[in-house]
Write a protein that holds these residues in place. Structure first.
Motif, mmCIF file in Angstrom:
data_model
loop_
_atom_site.group_PDB
_atom_site.id
_atom_site.type_symbol
_atom_site.label_atom_id
_atom_site.label_comp_id
_atom_site.label_asym_id
_atom_site.label_seq_id
_atom_site.Cartn_x
_atom_site.Cartn_y
_atom_site.Cartn_z
ATOM 1 N N GLU A 1 0.831 -1.201 0.000
ATOM 2 C CA GLU A 1 0.000 0.000 0.000
ATOM 3 C C GLU A 1 0.872 1.260 0.000
ATOM 4 N N GLN A 2 2.030 1.186 0.620
ATOM 5 C CA GLN A 2 2.929 2.339 0.612
ATOM 6 C C GLN A 2 3.428 2.636 -0.799
ATOM 7 N N SER A 3 3.810 1.588 -1.546
ATOM 8 C CA SER A 3 4.353 1.820 -2.882
ATOM 9 C C SER A 3 3.298 2.380 -3.821
ATOM 10 N N PHE A 4 2.059 1.902 -3.706
ATOM 11 C CA PHE A 4 1.018 2.435 -4.585
ATOM 12 C C PHE A 4 0.593 3.845 -4.172
ATOM 13 N N TRP A 5 0.607 4.117 -2.875
ATOM 14 C CA TRP A 5 0.278 5.472 -2.444
ATOM 15 C C TRP A 5 1.325 6.457 -2.952
ATOM 16 N N GLN A 6 2.564 6.038 -3.023
ATOM 17 C CA GLN A 6 3.602 6.899 -3.570
ATOM 18 C C GLN A 6 3.382 7.177 -5.049
ATOM 19 N N ALA A 7 2.879 6.178 -5.782
ATOM 20 C CA ALA A 7 2.733 6.327 -7.230
ATOM 21 C C ALA A 7 1.481 7.091 -7.625
ATOM 22 N N ALA A 8 0.393 6.915 -6.871
ATOM 23 C CA ALA A 8 -0.876 7.510 -7.291
ATOM 24 C C ALA A 8 -1.726 7.902 -6.096
ATOM 25 N N PRO A 9 -1.285 8.879 -5.313
ATOM 26 C CA PRO A 9 -2.099 9.340 -4.178
ATOM 27 C C PRO A 9 -3.191 10.302 -4.653
ATOM 28 N N TYR A 10 -4.417 10.022 -4.243
ATOM 29 C CA TYR A 10 -5.536 10.883 -4.611
ATOM 30 C C TYR A 10 -6.467 11.054 -3.419
ATOM 31 N N THR A 11 -7.120 12.188 -3.363
ATOM 32 C CA THR A 11 -8.249 12.346 -2.463
ATOM 33 C C THR A 11 -9.475 11.754 -3.149
ATOM 34 N N GLU A 12 -10.522 11.491 -2.377
ATOM 35 C CA GLU A 12 -11.759 10.980 -2.976
ATOM 36 C C GLU A 12 -12.322 11.988 -3.965
ATOM 37 N N ALA A 13 -12.186 13.268 -3.663
ATOM 38 C CA ALA A 13 -12.680 14.296 -4.579
ATOM 39 C C ALA A 13 -11.925 14.246 -5.907
ATOM 40 N N GLU A 14 -10.623 13.935 -5.853
ATOM 41 C CA GLU A 14 -9.839 13.862 -7.088
ATOM 42 C C GLU A 14 -10.195 12.629 -7.911
ATOM 43 N N LEU A 15 -10.515 11.532 -7.241
ATOM 44 C CA LEU A 15 -10.991 10.369 -7.979
ATOM 45 C C LEU A 15 -12.290 10.705 -8.703
ATOM 46 N N GLN A 16 -13.204 11.382 -8.015
ATOM 47 C CA GLN A 16 -14.470 11.764 -8.632
ATOM 48 C C GLN A 16 -14.251 12.773 -9.757
ATOM 49 N N GLN A 17 -13.299 13.666 -9.583
ATOM 50 C CA GLN A 17 -13.026 14.663 -10.610
ATOM 51 C C GLN A 17 -12.565 14.008 -11.905
ATOM 52 N N GLN A 18 -11.789 12.956 -11.802
ATOM 53 C CA GLN A 18 -11.375 12.236 -13.005
ATOM 54 C C GLN A 18 -12.588 11.692 -13.747
ATOM 55 N N ILE A 19 -13.552 11.176 -13.003
ATOM 56 C CA ILE A 19 -14.772 10.649 -13.616
ATOM 57 C C ILE A 19 -15.546 11.769 -14.299
#
Length: 930
Positions: free
Chosen positions: A186-204
Motif C-alpha cells: 500500500e505504501q508503494s502504490f500510495w507513492q505512485a498515485a495518491p488521490y483524495t476521494e474528490a480527485e478520484l471523482q473529478q477524473q470521472i
C-alpha cells in the motif's frame, strides 16, 4: 461449536497471511428475446489460456476443505495443467494438437458444453462452459450486457477486486491486516498515485464530459457496477460470498453480521491506477541516472565520465533488437547534444522523501506483522518485464492468413489478476481477458474477425524536476522546507494523507497498529526525494503524464470491443491512440497485421535531457503544461512507432524502433527479445510456411531458453578457448557448458515429470558463474563507487530462481531476489558483458562501452579473470546456488526455478516447471474477414 469455528477461522487466517456509488441509470426496457449469435470469422483457429483457472471464488467451507482435505472448487486450477504441459510437449506440436494446451476461444458455447445458465436480469444471460467455467455474457440491451459483465466478474473475482480497490487507495492493511507485505504494497502504490476521494471523482466527471464515447463508457461502467453490487447482495444473503471475508473478520461466520461494501465509480478509478502503475508507466529514474553520471565523472573526469555514462545508459543502442525493423525511425526522448536545464544533485546529498508518519505497532514481531501479506509487498517496486508477442504476416503464413501468438505476462497468482470472459451485446462483441474489477470491456483478446494484444512499452512519460525549496516567512530554506518556488512565488506543498490502521489477524493482539501515509505534491509532480543542487535545497519530483488521468484509456478499450469501431488495421490503430498508458499494441485479422505504440508522450522543451533531472523553471517545462489539469502537448499519433504488414513483429518489452529512446539502462546488444527475433527470423528464412503450431514452438523454445547461455556464453567460451584449459576441474566445467550450448542452452526437464534438468550441472554452473563473472569483469575497471552506482541502476542478474545475486553490495534489486515468479532475463548486464568481450576479442562493436574492462582489454588477462570466476562457480554446491525457501529444499534446482501461483486468497494451487511465457496467451489465425 462457536469456539471451534473461531479456531478454524484463526487457523485459516494465519494460513492466508502466509499466503460508481453506482451511477443512476435509466435502463432500457428489459427483454428476454434471444439475440442472434455473433459472427465468428476465426474458423475454429482461435485459442487462449489463463492459468490457474477461471474460478476465483471460494466460500469459507471451500477454503477450509482446501486447507484440511486438499480439495478445490471447480475450475480453480483446470488451466494450469495444460499450460504447464507445453514445456515438455512443444517439440512435436501440431495444429491439431493445440487444443491439448489451449482453450477453444470461439464465440459462444455449443449446446452440449453448457455447464450452467443464469439470467440475473431478463435482458442478459450468463452461460458457463463445462471445460473452463468461463462466463459468456450475452445481452439484448447494452445495459444488460454490462450488468451481466459485472455480475460475472463478482462471481469470479470479488475478493480480488476488493483487495485492489483498497490497494489503490493505500488502505490494504485496514482491509486485510497489517502484515509487512500488505504495508509495503500500500505504501508503494500510495507513492505512485495518491488521490483524495474528490480527485478520484473529478477524473470521472472530466472524462464523462469529454465526448459521447466517454459518456457511454461511464454509463457502461455504471451498469457494470450495478451487476457487481447485485451479486454482492445475493451472495451475502445466501452466504455464497468469498470466505476471505469471514477469515479477515469482515463477516461473522456464525451470525453473518458484517457487510461487503458496494462498489462505486471511484473504486474503478482506484483500480485503474493500480493497473496503470503496474503495467502502463515508464521513466522516472532520472535521479538515479544522475548519480551514475556523477560517479562516472568522479572516476574519469567530466568529459570521459559523461561518455562512459552514456555508453552504459544505451539510450539508443544501434545493436538493440527493435520491434520495427524495416528502417522506420520514430525519434522520441533522445539525449540532446547540448543539454539545457539539467539539475545535477550534489554528490551524496539525495535522501528519499519520508512517507510513513505517526506509526504505532508496526515494529512488533508478531506473526501478523512478520507474515507475508495477501499480495507481494514488492508487486509495484519490483521491476516488471512483461508480455510478449509474435505476429507473422499472411504472405509468410500457411493459407495466406496472418498468425499471432501473444499475451501479457502479468505474473502468477491464485486467482489470477486477469479473468476470462466473452461479452456480446449492442456495440460490444469480444472474448478475452480483462483485469478483475475493470472487465466491463475485454482488454486483451479477440473480436469477430480480429485479435489484439499488448506488451508493456515503458517509454519515458515521467520526468524528475528539481524544485527549489523556500519558506513563506523568508527565512533560509532547508531540506525540511515544505514550500517551493513556482514561477518565482513561494508556494506551500499540498499534503496528501491516508490514515490506515489494522487489527491483528491472529490471536496475538500485539499485531494491531496504525500509521499515516503522506505524499507531498507540487505543481511539478509528487515529491520523491530531496537534496541540493549547487548547494541550493531542492525537492526532486516525479511528474507523470498519466497522473490524474488514470481512467482516460477507457475509450480506447471501448473501441477495441466495438465491431463497428474496429474492422481494419487502420481502425485498430485509431482505437489504440485513445489509450494513454505506455503499451505496444499488436493486431491480426485474416488479411493484415499491425502495430501501434500508445501513451501520452509529453513534448519536452528544446534541449532538455529526459534521462536526467530538470530545473523547475518555466522554460524547461513540458510544452503547453497545465499543472491544474496535469495536461500538456503530446506527440501526435504519426510520431508514435507504428506499422502495418511488416513481415513479422516480435516484442518482449524491448526497444520499439530506431531513435525511439528507451528509459533506464541496459537495452543493448543482448536482450530477452533476441530469443524471439532469432527464432521467428529463422522460421521465415526456412522457406516453409508458418503455421500456428510452428509459431507456438518458437515461442515455447524461447520460453525455456537461458538468455545468458544462448547469447553470451559463446563470447565467454571464445575467450576461454583462446588458450588451453589444463586444469581438469576447469576443463570439465568448460566441457559441460559447451555440451549445454550444443543442446540449445535450455532449462528443460529430461522428461515430463522428472523434475530434473537436462545439462543440470551446466545450468548450475551458469547460475553460480554469472554474478561472479560480471563482478570480476567490471568492478576493477569501473571502481567500487561507479560499479555500485551502476548496479543500483541495473541489476546484474535475473535468473529464473531469483537466488543468484553474487557478493556485490548494492546489486540486489527488488525483483532480482523474487523466487518462483516465472519472468526472467529482462534486466541484467547481458549487453554489457557481450559488448565488452567482443571488444576484447577484436570484433566490431557498434555503440561500444566507454572502454574495454575485462582484463583491462588484454585477452590473456581477461581469460584469466573469467577462468578464476568460473573456478569459484564450479565449486559451489547446488545447496549454495539454490538455497532453501518456504517452497523448496536446499539444492533442489528444478524446484528453485518453479513457478508458484502466489495465493491472493484462501485456495492454493500447485507449482509448475519454469516457463518464461505470457500468463494469458492467445493463438489466433482468422480464416475470413468482414
Amino acid at each position: 461449536m462457536q469456539r471451534r469455528i473461531r479456531t478454524l477461522r484463526l487457523q485459516a487466517a494465519a494460513a492466508l497471511a502466509g499466503l460508481l456509488t453506482a451511477t443512476a441509470l435509466a435502463a432500457a426496457p428489459a427483454t428476454a428475446a434471444t439475440p442472434a449469435p455473433a459472427p465468428d470469422y476465426c474458423g475454429n483457429r482461435c485459442h487462449d489460456i489463463l492459468p490457474p483457472g477461471e474460478n476465483g471464488n471460494a466460500t469459507l467451507a471451500d477454503i477450509l476443505a482446501n486447507r484440511l482435505l486438499g480439495t478445490r472448487p471447480a475450475h480453480t486450477d483446470d488451466q494450469l495443467g495444460p499450460y504447464a504441459a507445453l514445456a515438455n510437449s512443444y517439440p512435436g506440436l501440431t495444429d491439431a494438437g493445440l487444443r491439448s494446451f489451449f482453450n477453444d476461444a470461439s464465440f459462444g458455447v455449443p449446446a452440449g458444453q453448457v455447464a450452467s445458465t443464469l439470467q440475473p436480469r431478463p435482458d442478459v444471460t450468463i452461460v458457463r462452459d463445462k471445460a473452463t467455467g468461463v462466463p459468456h455474457v450475452t445481452g439484448t440491451t447494452r445495459y444488460g450486457t454490462e450488468y451481466g459483465a459485472g455480475y460475472a466478474a463478482a462471481q469470479d473475482r470479488l475478493w480480488l477486486m476488493d483487495l485492489f480497490r483498497h490497494v489503490g487507495r493505500g488502505q490494504l492493511s485496514s482491509f486485510a491486516g497489517g502484515a509487512a507485505d500488505n504495508r509495503a504494497l500500500e505504501q508503494s502504490f500510495w507513492q505512485a498515485a495518491p488521490y483524495t476521494e474528490a480527485e478520484l471523482q473529478q477524473q470521472i466527471d472530466t472524462l464523462a464530459a469529454s465526448g459521447p464515447r466517454a459518456a457511454q463508457a461511464m454509463a457502461d461502467a455504471g451498469a457494470y457496477l450495478d451487476g457487481i453490487n447485485a451479486y454482492i447482495d445475493t451472495a451475502y444473503s445466501s452466504r455464497t460470498f468469498p470466505g476471505e471475508y469471514d477469515l479477515t473478520g469482515h463477516i461473522d461466520p456464525l451470525t453473518n453480521a458484517g457487510s461487503i461494501d458496494h462498489f462505486r465509480l471511484t473504486d474503478l478509478v482506484a483500480l485503474a491506477s493500480v493497473v496503470g502503475a503496474l503495467f502502463g508507466a515508464g521513466g522516472g529514474g532520472e535521479v538515479q541516472s544522475a548519480q551514475v553520471k556523477l560517479a562516472a565523472e568522479a572516476r574519469y573526469g567530466k568529459a570521459e565520465g559523461d561518455r562512459v555514462w552514456a555508453s552504459f545508459r544505451e539510450a539508443d543502442d544501434p545493436e538493440a533488437v527493435t520491434t520495427l525493423h524495416d528502417g522506420q525511425r520514430f525519434p522520441y526522448a533522445q539525449p540532446p547534444a547540448d543539454p539545457q536545464g539539467t539539475a545535477m544533485p550534489d554528490p551524496g546529498s539525495v535522501v528519499p522523501e519520508k512517507l510513513v508518519y505517526d506509526a504505532t505497532g508496526t515494529g512488533a514481531t508478531t506473526a501478523a506483522t512478520a507474515a507475508k501479506g495477501v499480495l507481494p509487498g514488492n508487486l509495484l517496486t519490483a521491476r516488471h518485464g512483461m508480455s510478449n508477442a509474435l505476429v507473422v504476416s499472411g504472405r509468410y503464413a500457411a493459407d495466406g492468413h496472418p498468425v499471432a501468438v501473444f499475451g501479457p505476462q502479468t505474473g502468477y497468482f491464485a486467482p489470477q489478476l486477469l479473468m476470462l470472459e466473452e461479452l456480446q451485446g449492442p456495440g460490444i462483441s469480444a472474448r478475452g481477458a480483462a483485469f478483475a474489477g475493470l472487465s466491463f470491456y475485454v482488454q486483451l483478446g479477440r473480436g469477430q474477425d480480429y485479435a489484439w494484444s499488448a506488451t508493456s512499452a515503458g517509454q519515458d512519460i515521467t520526468d524528475s524536476y528539481a524544485v527549489p525549496l523556500c519558506t513563506t516567512d523568508g527565512s533560509p530554506a532547508t531540506l525540511a522546507s515544505d514550500s517551493y518556488l513556482w514561477h518565482g512565488r513561494c508556494t506551500p506543498m499540498e499534503r496528501l494523507e491516508r490514515k490506515d490502521s489494522w487489527k491483528p489477524t491472529t490471536a496475538d493482539s500485539t499485531g494491531a497498529g496504525s500509521y499515516t501515509l503522506v505524499m507531498k505534491r507540487t505543481r511539478y509532480g509528487l515529491v520523491t526525494s530531496r537534496g541540493t543542487v549547487g548547494g541550493t535545497p531542492v525537492a526532486f519530483t516525479a511528474l507523470r503524464s498519466t497522473y490524474r488521468h488514470e481512467a482516460d484509456s477507457i475509450v480506447g478499450f471501448q473501441m477495441l470491443n466495438d465491431p463497428a469501431a474496429v474492422h481494419s488495421a487502420a481502425t485498430f490503430q485509431e482505437a489504440a491512440q485513445h489509450i494513454n498508458y505506455t503499451f505496444n499494441w499488436f493486431y491480426a485479422d485474416a488479411v493484415d497485421t499491425a502495430y501501434y505504440n500508445s501513451g501520452d508522450n509529453p513534448v519536452r522543451a528544446d534541449g532538455v535531457d529526459p534521462g536526467l533531472p530538470v530545473l523547475a523553471e518555466p522554460q524547461y517545462e513540458w510544452r503547453g503544461y497545465d499543472p491544474d489539469a496535469n495536461t500538456a502537448e503530446y506527440t501526435p499519433p504519426a510520431q508514435h512507432p507504428q506499422s502495418v504488414n511488416q513481415d513479422y513483429y516480435i516484442s518482449w518489452n524491448n526497444k520499439q524502433a530506431d531513435a525511439f529512446t528507451t528509459a533506464g539502462f541496459g537495452n543493448g546488444s543482448v536482450h530477452r527479445a533476441d530469443l524471439l527475433d532469432d527464432r521467428v527470423r529463422a522460421l521465415l528464412g526456412s522457406g516453409a510456411k508458418v503455421t500456428r503450431s510452428a509459431l507456438v514452438r518458437a515461442m515455447e523454445s524461447a520460453a525455456l531458453a537461458d538468455l545468458r547461455g544462448e547469447d553470451v556464453l559463446p563470447d565467454l567460451l571464445r575467450v576461454i578457448r583462446s588458450g588451453a584449459v589444463t586444469d581438469p576441474a576447469l576443463a570439465g566445467a568448460v566441457q559441460k557448458l559447451e555440451t549445454w550450448r550444443a543442446d540449445g542452452t535450455l532449462r528443460r526437464e529430461t522428461s515430463a515429470g522428472s523434475h530434473r534438468y537436462a545439462d543440470a550441472d551446466a545450468v548450475r554452473i551458469m547460475d553460480a558463474w554469472w554474478p561472479l563473472l560480471v563482478q570480476a569483469e567490471f568492478r576493477a575497471g569501473l571502481g567500487d563507487p561507479l560499479f555500485t552506482a551502476l548496479t543500483g541502476a541495473l541489476q546484474l542478474n535475473e535468473s529464473p530462481s531469483g537466488g543468484q545475486t553474487g557478493p556485490v553490495s548494492g546489486s540486489v534489486s527488488a525483483n532480482e531476489s523474487i523466487p518462483h515468479k516465472g519472468s526472467a532475463f529482462q534486466y541484467g548486464w547481458w549487453s554489457y558483458v557481450d559488448k565488452d568481450l567482443r571488444t576484447v576479442l577484436g570484433d566490431p562493436v557498434a555503440g561500444g562501452l566507454g572502454g574495454p574492462y575485462c582484463g583491462g582489454g588484454d585477452l590473456a588477462r581477461c581469460r584469466s579473470v573469467l577462468l578464476e570466476s568460473l573456478r569459484q562457480a564450479a565449486a559451489q554446491p547446488a545447496a549454495q546456488v539454490y538455497p532453501a525457501d518456504d517452497v523448496c529444499s536446499a539444492g533442489d534446482q528444478w524446484c528453485a526455478d518453479t513457478i508458484v501461483q502466489r495465493p491472493l486468497g484462501g485456495v492454493t494451487d500447485g507449482k509448475v516447471s519454469w516457463q518464461n511465457r505470457p500468463t494469458y496467451q492467445q493463438v489466433v489465425q482468422f480464416t475470413s474477414h468482414r
